[in-house]
Design a protein around this motif. Sequence first.
Motif, PDB file in Angstrom:
ATOM      1  N   LEU A  64       0.888  -1.137   0.026  1.00 31.93           N
ATOM      2  CA  LEU A  64      -0.025  -0.066   0.107  1.00 31.93           C
ATOM      3  C   LEU A  64       0.883   1.127  -0.101  1.00 31.93           C
ATOM      4  CD1 LEU A  64      -2.601  -1.032   2.552  1.00 31.93           C
ATOM      5  CD2 LEU A  64      -2.784  -1.311   0.427  1.00 31.93           C
ATOM      6  N   PRO A  65       0.604   2.192  -0.774  1.00 29.71           N
ATOM      7  CA  PRO A  65       1.499   3.460  -0.668  1.00 29.71           C
ATOM      8  C   PRO A  65       1.517   4.076   0.534  1.00 29.71           C
ATOM      9  CG  PRO A  65      -0.479   3.564  -2.310  1.00 29.71           C
ATOM     10  CD  PRO A  65      -0.736   2.472  -1.521  1.00 29.71           C
ATOM     11  N   GLU A  66       0.360   4.045   1.651  1.00 28.74           N
ATOM     12  CA  GLU A  66       0.653   4.361   2.884  1.00 28.74           C
ATOM     13  C   GLU A  66      -0.102   3.330   3.926  1.00 28.74           C
ATOM     14  OE1 GLU A  66       2.013   6.929   4.404  1.00 28.74           O
ATOM     15  OE2 GLU A  66       2.776   7.896   2.715  1.00 28.74           O
ATOM     16  N   PRO A  67       0.543   2.790   4.828  1.00 28.93           N
ATOM     17  CA  PRO A  67      -0.057   1.697   5.665  1.00 28.93           C
ATOM     18  C   PRO A  67      -1.533   2.305   6.247  1.00 28.93           C
ATOM     19  CG  PRO A  67       2.113   2.239   6.262  1.00 28.93           C
ATOM     20  CD  PRO A  67       1.869   3.172   5.373  1.00 28.93           C
ATOM     21  N   ARG A  68      -2.298   1.120   6.189  1.00 27.54           N
ATOM     22  CA  ARG A  68      -3.880   1.411   6.455  1.00 27.54           C
ATOM     23  C   ARG A  68      -4.012   1.180   7.806  1.00 27.54           C
ATOM     24  NH1 ARG A  68      -8.486  -1.418   3.344  1.00 27.54           N
ATOM     25  NH2 ARG A  68      -7.558  -0.104   1.636  1.00 27.54           N
ATOM     26  N   GLU A  69      -4.728   2.207   8.646  1.00 29.03           N
ATOM     27  CA  GLU A  69      -4.857   1.981  10.137  1.00 29.03           C
ATOM     28  C   GLU A  69      -6.183   1.152  10.226  1.00 29.03           C
ATOM     29  OE1 GLU A  69      -3.577   3.426  12.605  1.00 29.03           O
ATOM     30  OE2 GLU A  69      -2.016   4.721  11.470  1.00 29.03           O
ATOM     31  N   MET A 176     -10.732  -4.041   6.291  1.00 33.28           N
ATOM     32  CA  MET A 176      -9.847  -4.693   5.809  1.00 33.28           C
ATOM     33  C   MET A 176      -9.922  -5.061   4.502  1.00 33.28           C
ATOM     34  SD  MET A 176      -7.703  -5.835   8.343  1.00 33.28           S
ATOM     35  CE  MET A 176      -7.020  -7.243   8.442  1.00 33.28           C
ATOM     36  N   SER A 177     -11.002  -4.290   3.727  1.00 28.35           N
ATOM     37  CA  SER A 177     -11.330  -4.420   2.319  1.00 28.35           C
ATOM     38  C   SER A 177     -11.508  -5.843   1.702  1.00 28.35           C
ATOM     39  CB  SER A 177     -10.291  -3.858   1.612  1.00 28.35           C
ATOM     40  OG  SER A 177     -10.003  -2.305   1.899  1.00 28.35           O
ATOM     41  N   ILE A 178     -12.131  -6.564   2.738  1.00 31.30           N
ATOM     42  CA  ILE A 178     -12.607  -8.075   2.422  1.00 31.30           C
ATOM     43  C   ILE A 178     -14.329  -8.012   2.382  1.00 31.30           C
ATOM     44  CG2 ILE A 178     -12.753 -10.329   3.395  1.00 31.30           C
ATOM     45  CD1 ILE A 178     -10.092  -9.583   2.215  1.00 31.30           C
ATOM     46  N   ALA A 179     -14.714  -8.696   1.363  1.00 32.74           N
ATOM     47  CA  ALA A 179     -16.314  -8.799   1.018  1.00 32.74           C
ATOM     48  C   ALA A 179     -16.668 -10.083   1.309  1.00 32.74           C
ATOM     49  CB  ALA A 179     -16.564  -8.288  -0.277  1.00 32.74           C
ATOM     50  N   TYR A 180     -17.668 -10.470   1.866  1.00 33.53           N
ATOM     51  CA  TYR A 180     -18.161 -11.742   2.055  1.00 33.53           C
ATOM     52  C   TYR A 180     -19.671 -11.669   2.114  1.00 33.53           C
ATOM     53  CZ  TYR A 180     -19.266 -11.072   7.080  1.00 33.53           C
ATOM     54  OH  TYR A 180     -20.004 -10.773   8.218  1.00 33.53           O
ATOM     55  N   ARG A 181     -20.344 -12.790   1.648  1.00 34.80           N
ATOM     56  CA  ARG A 181     -21.858 -12.880   1.528  1.00 34.80           C
ATOM     57  C   ARG A 181     -22.282 -14.306   1.961  1.00 34.80           C
ATOM     58  NH1 ARG A 181     -26.027 -14.594  -1.542  1.00 34.80           N
ATOM     59  NH2 ARG A 181     -24.582 -15.469  -3.079  1.00 34.80           N
ATOM     60  N   ILE A 182     -23.321 -14.359   3.124  1.00 36.66           N
ATOM     61  CA  ILE A 182     -23.790 -15.776   3.377  1.00 36.66           C
ATOM     62  C   ILE A 182     -25.104 -15.962   2.358  1.00 36.66           C
ATOM     63  CG2 ILE A 182     -24.615 -16.983   5.149  1.00 36.66           C
ATOM     64  CD1 ILE A 182     -21.799 -16.101   5.584  1.00 36.66           C
ATOM     65  N   GLY A 183     -25.139 -17.052   1.912  1.00 32.65           N
ATOM     66  CA  GLY A 183     -26.191 -17.210   0.943  1.00 32.65           C
ATOM     67  C   GLY A 183     -27.421 -17.398   2.007  1.00 32.65           C
ATOM     68  N   GLU A 184     -28.707 -17.076   1.273  1.00 35.15           N
ATOM     69  CA  GLU A 184     -29.691 -17.449   2.134  1.00 35.15           C
ATOM     70  C   GLU A 184     -30.309 -18.749   2.411  1.00 35.15           C
ATOM     71  OE1 GLU A 184     -33.077 -15.650  -0.126  1.00 35.15           O
ATOM     72  OE2 GLU A 184     -32.082 -13.655  -0.336  1.00 35.15           O
ATOM     73  N   HIS A 185     -30.753 -18.960   3.498  1.00 35.24           N
ATOM     74  CA  HIS A 185     -31.099 -20.441   3.966  1.00 35.24           C
ATOM     75  C   HIS A 185     -32.013 -20.009   5.025  1.00 35.24           C
ATOM     76  CE1 HIS A 185     -27.779 -19.141   6.325  1.00 35.24           C
ATOM     77  NE2 HIS A 185     -28.161 -19.784   7.415  1.00 35.24           N
ATOM     78  N   LEU A 201      -3.786 -10.854   3.596  1.00 36.74           N
ATOM     79  CA  LEU A 201      -3.409  -9.407   3.809  1.00 36.74           C
ATOM     80  C   LEU A 201      -2.334  -9.513   4.701  1.00 36.74           C
ATOM     81  CD1 LEU A 201      -6.979  -8.230   4.891  1.00 36.74           C
ATOM     82  CD2 LEU A 201      -5.977  -8.216   2.837  1.00 36.74           C
ATOM     83  N   LEU A 202      -1.352  -8.488   4.813  1.00 34.13           N
ATOM     84  CA  LEU A 202      -0.134  -8.389   5.301  1.00 34.13           C
ATOM     85  C   LEU A 202      -0.423  -7.315   6.452  1.00 34.13           C
ATOM     86  CD1 LEU A 202       2.502  -9.646   6.060  1.00 34.13           C
ATOM     87  CD2 LEU A 202       3.672  -7.990   4.416  1.00 34.13           C
ATOM     88  N   ILE A 203      -0.152  -7.745   7.789  1.00 26.87           N
ATOM     89  CA  ILE A 203      -0.401  -6.550   8.758  1.00 26.87           C
ATOM     90  C   ILE A 203       1.145  -6.569   9.469  1.00 26.87           C
ATOM     91  CG2 ILE A 203      -1.537  -5.833  10.761  1.00 26.87           C
ATOM     92  CD1 ILE A 203      -3.206  -6.404   8.355  1.00 26.87           C
ATOM     93  N   GLU A 204       1.324  -5.056   9.639  1.00 30.34           N
ATOM     94  CA  GLU A 204       2.502  -4.723  10.129  1.00 30.34           C
ATOM     95  C   GLU A 204       2.718  -4.941  11.486  1.00 30.34           C
ATOM     96  OE1 GLU A 204       3.358  -0.615   9.355  1.00 30.34           O
ATOM     97  OE2 GLU A 204       3.687  -0.891   7.301  1.00 30.34           O
ATOM     98  N   PRO A 205       3.831  -5.141  12.203  1.00 33.05           N
ATOM     99  CA  PRO A 205       4.017  -5.143  13.762  1.00 33.05           C
ATOM    100  C   PRO A 205       3.310  -3.729  14.318  1.00 33.05           C
ATOM    101  CG  PRO A 205       5.793  -5.779  12.767  1.00 33.05           C
ATOM    102  CD  PRO A 205       5.287  -5.330  11.621  1.00 33.05           C
ATOM    103  N   ARG A 208      -0.882  -1.917  11.628  1.00 35.45           N
ATOM    104  CA  ARG A 208      -1.288  -1.372  10.359  1.00 35.45           C
ATOM    105  C   ARG A 208      -1.285  -2.241   9.276  1.00 35.45           C
ATOM    106  NH1 ARG A 208       1.485   4.065   9.949  1.00 35.45           N
ATOM    107  NH2 ARG A 208       3.162   2.934   9.879  1.00 35.45           N
ATOM    108  N   MET A 209      -2.179  -2.032   8.366  1.00 34.80           N
ATOM    109  CA  MET A 209      -2.032  -3.000   7.028  1.00 34.80           C
ATOM    110  C   MET A 209      -1.065  -2.662   6.157  1.00 34.80           C
ATOM    111  SD  MET A 209      -5.023  -4.008   3.929  1.00 34.80           S
ATOM    112  CE  MET A 209      -6.360  -4.031   5.350  1.00 34.80           C
ATOM    113  N   HIS A 210      -0.160  -3.441   5.767  1.00 33.14           N
ATOM    114  CA  HIS A 210       1.007  -3.200   4.961  1.00 33.14           C
ATOM    115  C   HIS A 210       0.789  -3.272   3.312  1.00 33.14           C
ATOM    116  CE1 HIS A 210       5.388  -2.601   4.260  1.00 33.14           C
ATOM    117  NE2 HIS A 210       5.207  -3.589   3.499  1.00 33.14           N
ATOM    118  N   GLY A 211       0.194  -4.399   3.161  1.00 35.10           N
ATOM    119  CA  GLY A 211      -0.057  -4.709   1.602  1.00 35.10           C
ATOM    120  C   GLY A 211      -0.961  -6.116   1.487  1.00 35.10           C
ATOM    121  N   VAL A 212      -1.120  -6.422   0.398  1.00 37.62           N
ATOM    122  CA  VAL A 212      -2.079  -7.511  -0.098  1.00 37.62           C
ATOM    123  C   VAL A 212      -1.272  -8.413  -1.037  1.00 37.62           C
ATOM    124  CG1 VAL A 212      -4.438  -7.992  -1.183  1.00 37.62           C
ATOM    125  CG2 VAL A 212      -3.936  -6.095   0.063  1.00 37.62           C
ATOM    126  N   PHE A 213      -1.665  -9.707  -0.685  1.00 37.21           N
ATOM    127  CA  PHE A 213      -1.087 -10.682  -1.871  1.00 37.21           C
ATOM    128  C   PHE A 213      -2.755 -11.221  -2.297  1.00 37.21           C
ATOM    129  CE2 PHE A 213       2.045 -11.165   1.679  1.00 37.21           C
ATOM    130  CZ  PHE A 213       3.066 -11.371   0.953  1.00 37.21           C
TER     131      PHE A 213
END
Length: 231
Positions: A64-69, A176-185, A201-205, A208-213
């Motif tokens: 990431l250009p700047e680590p994310r809080e 964390m910019s992660i999306a998820y959806r639970i199917g109707e049931h 995701l890679l979190i710094e010590p 803060r979020m450092h980057g993404v694989f």
Amino acid sequence: VYKRQRQYTVRVEQSEQPLSNNHSNLQLYLIALAVAIVSAMAGIGLWKVLNNRQPPSTAALIVLPEPREIKEFELTDQHGRPFTLENLRQRWTLVFFGFTHCPDVCPSTLYDLQLVHDEIMQESDPANPPHQVLFVSVDPERDTPQRLGNYLAYFSPDFIGVTGDHSQLGPFSMNMSIAYRIGEHAEGDMAYSVDHSASILLIEPSGRMHGVFPAPHDAQAISTDLAKVID
């Protein structure tokens, strides 16, 4: 004699003008040379500063250009203990969101993380590991802490599994910019689908979020990149 003196005088007077021009040209040349040297030194200094700021080149990691809080949160780990932002500090953390009933993406990604974990630990102090692996289940209806513990034991006893209700998981995953959806049931129906992002995701010590694989994942590339950022 007079003519010769006049000619000599003229020749002397004419020769003085080029000498004056040469002196001026020499001054201009020295000034230009000094400016060029100063500019070159400034350029070298700027290059060193910028070069020092550049992160190491990575094969799979998008830095990431700047680590994310990361905002404060509270989930529950496989031992029934609270897991908070404080648990993401002190070491690097690889984070993957999924669920234990996942047929393919989750087990294959956790296997890759197992390979990464084992390779990094070969050069690390077991008493003070430089990283940790965190699996976040977005399926709390089926993934109890006990089930998470049993599931992760197939990959590594070092892996941490956490979950929570959707009021906790929703804000955390969005942060964390992660999306998820639970199917109707229907209530009580345990045969339903779950869709989720497959990035690691890679979190710094620092917590803060450092980057993404991004997917698809290459365990060797992740290991190489992680070793670089740890160093």
